[in-house]
Design an enzyme around this catalytic site. Structure first.
Site, mmCIF file in Angstrom:
data_model
loop_
_atom_site.group_PDB
_atom_site.id
_atom_site.type_symbol
_atom_site.label_atom_id
_atom_site.label_comp_id
_atom_site.label_asym_id
_atom_site.label_seq_id
_atom_site.Cartn_x
_atom_site.Cartn_y
_atom_site.Cartn_z
ATOM 1 N N HIS A 48 0.560 4.557 -2.394
ATOM 2 C CA HIS A 48 0.338 5.909 -1.877
ATOM 3 C C HIS A 48 1.525 6.826 -2.164
ATOM 4 O O HIS A 48 1.366 8.039 -2.245
ATOM 5 C CB HIS A 48 0.013 5.860 -0.380
ATOM 6 C CG HIS A 48 -1.380 5.380 -0.110
ATOM 7 N ND1 HIS A 48 -2.170 5.856 0.904
ATOM 8 C CD2 HIS A 48 -2.144 4.457 -0.734
ATOM 9 C CE1 HIS A 48 -3.353 5.255 0.894
ATOM 10 N NE2 HIS A 48 -3.342 4.387 -0.093
ATOM 11 N N PRO A 105 -7.515 7.917 -4.368
ATOM 12 C CA PRO A 105 -8.918 7.542 -4.589
ATOM 13 C C PRO A 105 -9.638 7.231 -3.284
ATOM 14 O O PRO A 105 -9.086 6.591 -2.397
ATOM 15 C CB PRO A 105 -8.823 6.301 -5.476
ATOM 16 C CG PRO A 105 -7.434 5.798 -5.326
ATOM 17 C CD PRO A 105 -6.578 6.954 -4.933
ATOM 18 N N HIS A 126 -5.831 -5.887 -2.514
ATOM 19 C CA HIS A 126 -6.675 -6.073 -1.325
ATOM 20 C C HIS A 126 -6.865 -7.551 -1.005
ATOM 21 O O HIS A 126 -7.666 -7.886 -0.134
ATOM 22 C CB HIS A 126 -8.022 -5.361 -1.503
ATOM 23 C CG HIS A 126 -7.902 -3.858 -1.499
ATOM 24 N ND1 HIS A 126 -8.941 -3.012 -1.802
ATOM 25 C CD2 HIS A 126 -6.841 -3.046 -1.223
ATOM 26 C CE1 HIS A 126 -8.537 -1.752 -1.720
ATOM 27 N NE2 HIS A 126 -7.261 -1.747 -1.373
ATOM 28 N N ASP A 135 8.588 8.855 -5.493
ATOM 29 C CA ASP A 135 9.730 9.682 -5.094
ATOM 30 C C ASP A 135 9.918 9.715 -3.579
ATOM 31 O O ASP A 135 10.583 10.611 -3.056
ATOM 32 C CB ASP A 135 9.539 11.121 -5.608
ATOM 33 C CG ASP A 135 8.354 11.807 -4.938
ATOM 34 O OD1 ASP A 135 7.558 11.112 -4.261
ATOM 35 O OD2 ASP A 135 8.237 13.037 -5.066
ATOM 36 N N ARG A 146 0.837 -1.205 0.000
ATOM 37 C CA ARG A 146 0.000 0.000 0.000
ATOM 38 C C ARG A 146 0.874 1.258 0.000
ATOM 39 O O ARG A 146 0.536 2.280 -0.608
ATOM 40 C CB ARG A 146 -0.912 -0.029 1.234
ATOM 41 C CG ARG A 146 -1.928 1.078 1.260
ATOM 42 C CD ARG A 146 -2.951 0.857 2.360
ATOM 43 N NE ARG A 146 -3.941 1.915 2.385
ATOM 44 C CZ ARG A 146 -4.291 2.591 3.468
ATOM 45 N NH1 ARG A 146 -3.732 2.298 4.640
ATOM 46 N NH2 ARG A 146 -5.194 3.535 3.416
HETATM 47 C C1 HEM Z 1 -8.709 1.267 -6.389
HETATM 48 C C2 HEM Z 1 -8.644 2.233 -5.511
HETATM 49 C C3 HEM Z 1 -8.296 1.979 -4.069
HETATM 50 C C4 HEM Z 1 -8.988 2.418 -2.988
HETATM 51 C C5 HEM Z 1 -10.227 3.288 -3.014
HETATM 52 C C6 HEM Z 1 -8.316 1.900 -1.828
HETATM 53 C C7 HEM Z 1 -8.704 2.147 -0.530
HETATM 54 C C8 HEM Z 1 -8.202 1.486 0.566
HETATM 55 C C9 HEM Z 1 -8.707 1.644 1.912
HETATM 56 C C10 HEM Z 1 -9.810 2.594 2.328
HETATM 57 C C11 HEM Z 1 -8.017 0.799 2.706
HETATM 58 C C12 HEM Z 1 -8.214 0.583 4.205
HETATM 59 C C13 HEM Z 1 -7.546 1.673 4.973
HETATM 60 C C14 HEM Z 1 -7.960 1.652 6.422
HETATM 61 O O1 HEM Z 1 -9.150 1.484 6.710
HETATM 62 O O2 HEM Z 1 -7.071 1.792 7.284
HETATM 63 C C15 HEM Z 1 -7.055 0.125 1.870
HETATM 64 C C16 HEM Z 1 -6.160 -0.828 2.336
HETATM 65 C C17 HEM Z 1 -5.207 -1.399 1.531
HETATM 66 N N1 HEM Z 1 -4.917 -1.051 0.227
HETATM 67 FE FE1 HEM Z 1 -6.103 0.011 -1.006
HETATM 68 N N2 HEM Z 1 -7.248 1.160 -2.213
HETATM 69 C C18 HEM Z 1 -7.177 1.192 -3.578
HETATM 70 C C19 HEM Z 1 -6.200 0.635 -4.361
HETATM 71 C C20 HEM Z 1 -5.095 0.002 -3.857
HETATM 72 C C21 HEM Z 1 -3.926 -0.324 -4.632
HETATM 73 C C22 HEM Z 1 -3.702 0.064 -6.088
HETATM 74 C C23 HEM Z 1 -3.074 -0.981 -3.799
HETATM 75 C C24 HEM Z 1 -1.708 -1.529 -4.069
HETATM 76 C C25 HEM Z 1 -1.280 -1.873 -5.261
HETATM 77 C C26 HEM Z 1 -3.730 -1.080 -2.517
HETATM 78 C C27 HEM Z 1 -3.253 -1.757 -1.421
HETATM 79 C C28 HEM Z 1 -3.879 -1.819 -0.205
HETATM 80 C C29 HEM Z 1 -3.495 -2.740 0.862
HETATM 81 C C30 HEM Z 1 -2.428 -3.810 0.762
HETATM 82 C C31 HEM Z 1 -4.320 -2.455 1.951
HETATM 83 C C32 HEM Z 1 -4.280 -3.120 3.339
HETATM 84 C C33 HEM Z 1 -3.341 -2.306 4.210
HETATM 85 C C34 HEM Z 1 -3.062 -2.887 5.582
HETATM 86 O O3 HEM Z 1 -3.570 -3.931 5.954
HETATM 87 O O4 HEM Z 1 -2.258 -2.230 6.286
HETATM 88 N N3 HEM Z 1 -4.930 -0.445 -2.581
HETATM 89 N N4 HEM Z 1 -7.186 0.574 0.587
#
Ligand code: HEM
Length: 314
Positions: free
Chosen positions: A66, A161, A191, A74, A62
């Site tokens: 970000h 996003p 995810h 960067d 993640r």
């Molecule tokens: C498509 C649009 C995306 C949205 C709207 C989104 C949104 C989110 C949100 C809201 C969370 C949970 C954060 C929280 O509640 O603390 C999350 C977790 C996560 N996201 Fe995304 N995400 C997106 C795309 C991505 C992409 C492109 C990646 C990596 C290539 C990614 C990797 C992750 C991972 C691995 C987690 C789990 C983090 C953890 O357990 O610490 N996400 N994301």
């Protein structure tokens, strides 16, 4: 063990047959002369950290997203706020990012071997790649040579996003950065690892719609009864990189609105079904999309610097 040996062979092949992967001033053998141990130090540091806490693989993957999506790859995500500047990492969207200590640790070890040579941006990109592999996902190649940026502002993170975007908004947001709808679905497959906190999905529970399985609504509601920070795994195998996330979407059990929308929309539904059916296809498309992500708006030479400490400008 077999995977570790495989990794060493792949890393050697990187340099030998890496030329086709060299892009935009980046190259596979970038540190070959100046810091040949860099790649191995990152890999060892990540593997050791994830052995102690496998949940951090999600954090590192993640972190790459970000970092790269805002101001390019960067390492702007790593800079600490100062009294004159609130940095990206203090934005609400970044407060639950994890894994900073792993990057610091790798950087410290690399600085001890070859000071001032290896950028923090390259370390994030290598660490994310190694985290995917360590969680049983695919291994992909990345060229090196990114420089660290000098700007990190909280207001820039408005371009991350939101979890309440629908599929066409996601396609548009990612499309502006050069990603295809297929990339959006494959990248959302990240995810397959990790968790979301209740605050990221509780709005869905006030008026559950027909795109949510009713027993899954009960599951999410139960999670949220423990408060806004309560964690809900995205799928049943939160530390294993697999295609269970796409199976969950088919069962109407996607955690975020932005997850479930992918299987409700004609433009993305078939891609979701394809990945749910064929994990190898998901792995292949995910690697391609992560290579693209890792090269997003990279800074070269005088556009940046190689930070001594990833949290502070030189
Ligand atoms: C498509 C649009 C995306 C949205 C709207 C989104 C949104 C989110 C949100 C809201 C969370 C949970 C954060 C929280 O509640 O603390 C999350 C977790 C996560 N996201 Fe995304 N995400 C997106 C795309 C991505 C992409 C492109 C990646 C990596 C290539 C990614 C990797 C992750 C991972 C691995 C987690 C789990 C983090 C953890 O357990 O610490 N996400 N994301």
């Amino acid at each position: 063990m077999v995977r570790a040996n495989l990794l060493s062979v792949i890393m050697l092949m990187h340099v030998i047959i890496g030329l086709p992967y060299n892009v935009k001033g980046l190259s596979m053998g970038y540190y070959l002369m100046s810091c040949p141990a860099a790649e191995q130090i990152v890999t060892n540091t990540v593997n050791n950290a994830l052995q102690a806490d496998p949940t951090l693989a999600a954090g590192l993957i993640r972190m790459l997203f970000h970092d790269c999506f805002i101001e390019g790859c960067d390492a702007s995500i790593l800079l600490d706020s100062t009294k004159d500047n609130t940095a990206e990492k203090d934005s609400p969207a970044n407060l639950s990012l994890r894994g900073y200590e792993i990057i610091d640790d790798a950087k410290k070890k690399i600085e001890a071997r070859c000071p001032g040579v290896v950028s923090c941006a390259d370390i994030i990109a290598m660490a994310a790649r190694d985290a995917v592999f360590s969680a049983n996902g695919p291994y992909y190649q990345i060229p090196k040579g990114r420089f660290d940026g000098k700007r990190s502002k909280i207001e820039d993170t408005r371009n991350l996003p939101s979890p309440f975007l629908n599929a066409s908004q996601l396609i548009q947001t990612f499309g502006q950065r050069g990603f295809t709808p297929q990339d959006v679905v494959a990248l959302s497959g990240a995810h397959t690892l990790g968790v979301a906190r209740c605050s990221s999905f509780k709005a869905r529970l006030t008026t559950p719609d027909s795109s949510m399985d009713s027993s899954f609504v009960t599951t999410l509601t139960k999670t949220c009864s423990a408060g806004d920070n309560a964690e809900q795994p995205f799928d049943a195998t939160r530390n294993n990189f697999d295609n269970a996330y796409f199976n969950a979407l088919q069962r109407k059990s996607g955690v975020l609105f932005s997850d479930q929308t992918l299987s409700n929309t004609p433009a993305t539904r078939n891609i979701v079904n394809g990945y749910a059916f064929n994990q190898a296809k998901f792995f292949f498309d995910f690697q391609m999309a992560m290579q693209k992500m890792s090269n997003l708006d990279v800074k070269l030479g005088s556009q940046g610097e190689v930070r001594k400490n990833c949290r502070i400008l030189n």
